[in-house]
Design a protein around this motif. Structure first.
Motif, mmCIF file in Angstrom:
data_model
loop_
_atom_site.group_PDB
_atom_site.id
_atom_site.type_symbol
_atom_site.label_atom_id
_atom_site.label_comp_id
_atom_site.label_asym_id
_atom_site.label_seq_id
_atom_site.Cartn_x
_atom_site.Cartn_y
_atom_site.Cartn_z
ATOM 1 N N ARG A 1 0.860 -1.184 0.000
ATOM 2 C CA ARG A 1 0.000 0.000 0.000
ATOM 3 C C ARG A 1 0.895 1.233 0.000
ATOM 4 N N LYS B 1 -3.755 6.692 -2.666
ATOM 5 C CA LYS B 1 -3.634 6.353 -1.246
ATOM 6 C C LYS B 1 -4.996 6.153 -0.578
ATOM 7 N N TYR C 1 -4.549 -0.930 -3.151
ATOM 8 C CA TYR C 1 -3.255 -1.579 -2.941
ATOM 9 C C TYR C 1 -2.492 -1.657 -4.249
#
Length: 141
Positions: A106, A136, A141
């Motif tokens: 991430r 974000k 991911y």
């Protein structure tokens, strides 16, 4: 650029040039849904481009955010390992039995496009993808 959801065969392209009724050209990207034989897993593959119209990215991000919170958004991005953190995400294997977890990368920092990408986009009246989309977001991911 425009985005469209379709059921595409593997021989078809994820990106195509399309001439409009007015004689202009559009670069179109597709969204293809893949389902495994057991029909227990469905994945939407959404083709995107690195530079495009602001409206293209606005619509793309809106569509991705509107997805159910249970469905992660997995994206491809080249970056330094220092820019990502590993997140453990629980997932249900089967709605009636067991569960397991996945470790997914991430982004932990916001990224910016290169000066070259910005110049390329600007020279065509477009915007760079990294200036247009916030990668974000929760569940991305």
């Amino acid at each position: 650029s425009s985005s469209s959801k379709s059921s595409t065969t593997e021989s078809e392209s994820y990106l195509r040039l399309h001439e409009t009724d007015t004689g202009d050209w559009e670069l179109q990207s597709s969204q293809v849904t893949y389902v495994n034989e057991q029909k227990t897993c469905e994945i939407d593959l959404i083709a995107t481009v690195h530079v495009g119209e602001k409206e293209y990215y606005k619509n793309l991000e809106r569509d991705l955010v509107s997805q159910n919170e249970e469905n992660p958004v997995l994206f491809e991005l080249l970056t330094d390992e220092r820019n990502v953190e590993r997140m453990i995400r629980s997932r249900t294997e089967n709605t009636t039995t067991s569960s397991s977890s996945l470790t997914l990368p991430r982004l932990k920092v916001s990224l910016s496009p290169t000066d070259e990408a910005r110049r390329l986009a600007a020279s065509h009246g477009l915007i760079a993808q990294l200036d247009a989309i916030d990668f974000k977001k929760p569940n991305w991911y």
